[in-house]
Design an enzyme around this catalytic site. Structure first.
Site, PDB file in Angstrom:
ATOM      1  N   ASP A   1       0.847  -1.181   0.000  1.00 55.95           N
ATOM      2  CA  ASP A   1       0.000   0.000   0.000  1.00 55.95           C
ATOM      3  C   ASP A   1       0.894   1.247   0.000  1.00 55.95           C
ATOM      4  OD1 ASP A   1      -1.650   2.103   0.855  1.00 55.95           O
ATOM      5  OD2 ASP A   1      -3.036   0.645   1.748  1.00 55.95           O
TER       6      ASP A   1
ATOM      7  N   LYS B   1       1.513  14.073 -15.551  1.00 52.47           N
ATOM      8  CA  LYS B   1       0.474  15.086 -15.620  1.00 52.47           C
ATOM      9  C   LYS B   1      -0.880  14.420 -15.377  1.00 52.47           C
ATOM     10  CE  LYS B   1      -1.750  14.444 -18.771  1.00 52.47           C
ATOM     11  NZ  LYS B   1      -2.345  13.298 -19.475  1.00 52.47           N
TER      12      LYS B   1
ATOM     13  N   ASP C   1      -6.889  16.531 -18.869  1.00 53.69           N
ATOM     14  CA  ASP C   1      -6.105  15.390 -19.361  1.00 53.69           C
ATOM     15  C   ASP C   1      -5.156  15.787 -20.486  1.00 53.69           C
ATOM     16  OD1 ASP C   1      -5.304  12.699 -19.668  1.00 53.69           O
ATOM     17  OD2 ASP C   1      -6.809  12.352 -21.216  1.00 53.69           O
TER      18      ASP C   1
ATOM     19  N   HIS D   1      -0.876  19.161 -22.845  1.00 58.99           N
ATOM     20  CA  HIS D   1      -0.351  18.880 -24.192  1.00 58.99           C
ATOM     21  C   HIS D   1      -0.620  20.036 -25.173  1.00 58.99           C
ATOM     22  CE1 HIS D   1       0.270  15.010 -22.561  1.00 58.99           C
ATOM     23  NE2 HIS D   1      -0.786  14.370 -23.019  1.00 58.99           N
TER      24      HIS D   1
END
Ligand code: BG6
Length: 488
Positions: free
Chosen positions: A94, A147, A234, A239
């Site tokens: 963990d 990211k 995302d 990007h």
């Protein structure tokens, strides 16, 4: 990128790679193939310690790596695979428990300068970094952070504070794999190695810029990650914004990579904070039925936005960005729309002629640059058509971005990584719409997203779908004289 030697100055090579998220999608799709590529080139494969929650036998560990490499293009070099497989050990546990980090310490043995790669969900970044510090595993080490770096401005600052409380700034590598793509590195080169561009690269000659990042597939197995992100976090805030920065930046004051980073960060700082009216969010039909997705999810799988970069060079020029999943094509393309000549000498050298000249940067899957220019058609009349002149880049044998960036991080070369200054400024630009986003609009799979996105760009001529094959396919049909000149 620019002056690599200065970026690597005095940096010692990492002697081990710790891969948190060993059983995850990123490790399987990108990191194992990158390590394998290093082994194939005969480079020294570092000791690799995989870390993830579930227990795995040594055979299972090797099986995962073998499958991943097989899926990425077939296993061709058994000796290289063995070199890699022999370098890998595995620790299960963990991420929140000190025992996991004690076991990791044992597995690292006498490694003096490990690089810790956080290929884990962003929500775990702080936990892992803090526990690395507590276990004494941050000393002389590096950390590579995937990211998105934070979820918004406040959480990015918090993550940065945690990271800097454990690692010095020059040991923190914020990765954005788009910066390791050859065609994207070429944007910097193309802009500043050519003299013909600079005079027209400004508001006097550029009407608008548009960028499409389309993917013809859905979220697949990544539903749980995607639910925490959405298209804006995302791929757009990182990007696509990086591409904007490379295209919009002022010439850096010199070759040192820090000066390039500074010039890019200045673009992020000049981005006008987004307004709700600048953003369209879409969600493909069926997204809510994907694995690990909430049945009432409000997460966008598509977004389109209008951005302004408030510098003297770009004042008033709109930058339109769109990115989405389950669109008709998988491609990344930028189109820089130029204005008409100021003097409308011919009937078709003004708005009546359709579309003015433009530049088109095809960034993937193929790489090319097209310059569209009007050319007279044979005959007595002074009328013509617009044709593209191509520069096609040979993409065979190019180093994959993760291969390049992993090697750079382990060598201590930060040129192709993101500074916190840039991350912070990028979040500042999108922050206003993150707290109060417009509602998502459903779009059908295989379409170009919701119609509201067309309205957003209507005043600037609409979206242009990426050109099939970027215009560089070998079997291109014959074009009229003077057009489609292929330069290898
Ligand atoms: C990743 C995103 O950063 O980039 C994915 O998390 C996306 O959602 C991917 O599919 C696209 O990368 P590439 O290199 O295939 O364009």
């Amino acid at each position: 990128m620019v002056d690599h030697t200065s970026a690597r100055h005095d940096a010692a090579q990492s002697d081990a790679l710790v891969l948190f998220g060993f059983t995850g999608d990123l490790a399987r799709k990108q990191i194992f193939p990158a390590l394998y590529a290093m082994a194939r080139r005969g480079e020294l494969v570092p000791r690799v310690v995989g870390v993830a929650g579930r227990p795995l036998t040594a055979a299972e560990v090797q099986g995962r790596v073998r499958d991943s490499i097989g899926n990425a293009g077939g296993l061709v070099d058994a000796a290289a695979f063995d070199r890699l497989a022999n370098a890998i050990t595995y620790v299960s546990g963990d991420y929140g428990r000190p025992e996991t980090f004690e076991a990791l310490k044992q597995a690292l043995g006498d490694a003096k300068r490990p690089a810790h790669y956080l290929a884990v969900p962003p929500a775990l970044f702080e936990t892992v970094i803090t526990n690395l510090g507590k276990a004494g595993l941050a000393k002389d080490a590096r950390v590579i952070v995937e990211k998105p770096f934070g979820r918004d401005l406040a959480s990015a600052r918090e993550l940065d504070a945690v990271a800097r409380s454990v690692f010095p700034e020059d040991a923190i590598f914020r990765i954005d794999h788009y910066l390791g793509k050859e065609a994207i590195m070429n944007l910097l080169y193309f802009r500043f190695a050519n003299s013909f561009l600079e005079p027209i690269w400004c508001r006097d000659h550029v009407a608008s810029v548009q960028m499409t990042m389309s993917e013809s597939f859905g979220v697949g197995e990544r539903g749980s990650f995607y639910e925490t992100a959405g298209a804006l976090r995302d791929v757009v805030e990182n990007h696509l914004f990086q591409i904007v920065a490379l295209l919009a930046m002022e010439p850096p004051a010199g070759r040192h990579f820090a000066l390039v980073q500074q010039a890019k960060a200045d673009v992020f700082k000049a981005m006008r904070p987004l307004d709700k009216g600048d953003l369209v969010r879409g969600q493909y039909a069926g997204y809510r039925q994907e694995k690990d997705v909430a049945p009432d999810s409000d997460v966008e799988t598509y977004c389109a936005l209008r951005l302004f970069v408030d510098t003297p060079r770009w004042q008033g020029v709109p930058w339109y960005l769109r990115a989405g999943k389950h669109l008709p094509d998988t491609a990344v393309e930028v189109q820089v729309q130029l204005k008409w000549p100021s003097q409308n000498l011919f009937e078709d050298s003004g708005p009546a002629g359709g579309r003015a000249n433009y530049l088109r940067f095809r960034l993937q899957p193929s790489a090319s640059i097209a310059i569209a220019a009007r050319i007279k058609e044979p005959g007595k009349m002074f009328v013509g058509t617009q044709q593209e002149l191509f520069l096609c880049e040979d993409t065979d044998g190019q180093q994959a971005p993760y291969d390049r960036l992993l090697g750079d991080a382990m060598a201590g070369d930060a040129s192709l990584f993101t500074s916190f200054q840039a991350v912070e400024a990028a979040w500042s630009a999108v922050d206003p719409v993150l707290s109060a986003p417009p509602a998502v609009v459903t779009y059908a799979v295989g379409t170009w997203g919701p119609p509201q996105a067309d309205v957003l760009i209507a005043a600037d001529g609409g979206w242009h779908a990426p050109t099939p094959d970027g215009g560089c396919a070998p079997a291109r049909p014959a074009t009229p004289a003077g057009a489609g000149a292929h330069v290898p």
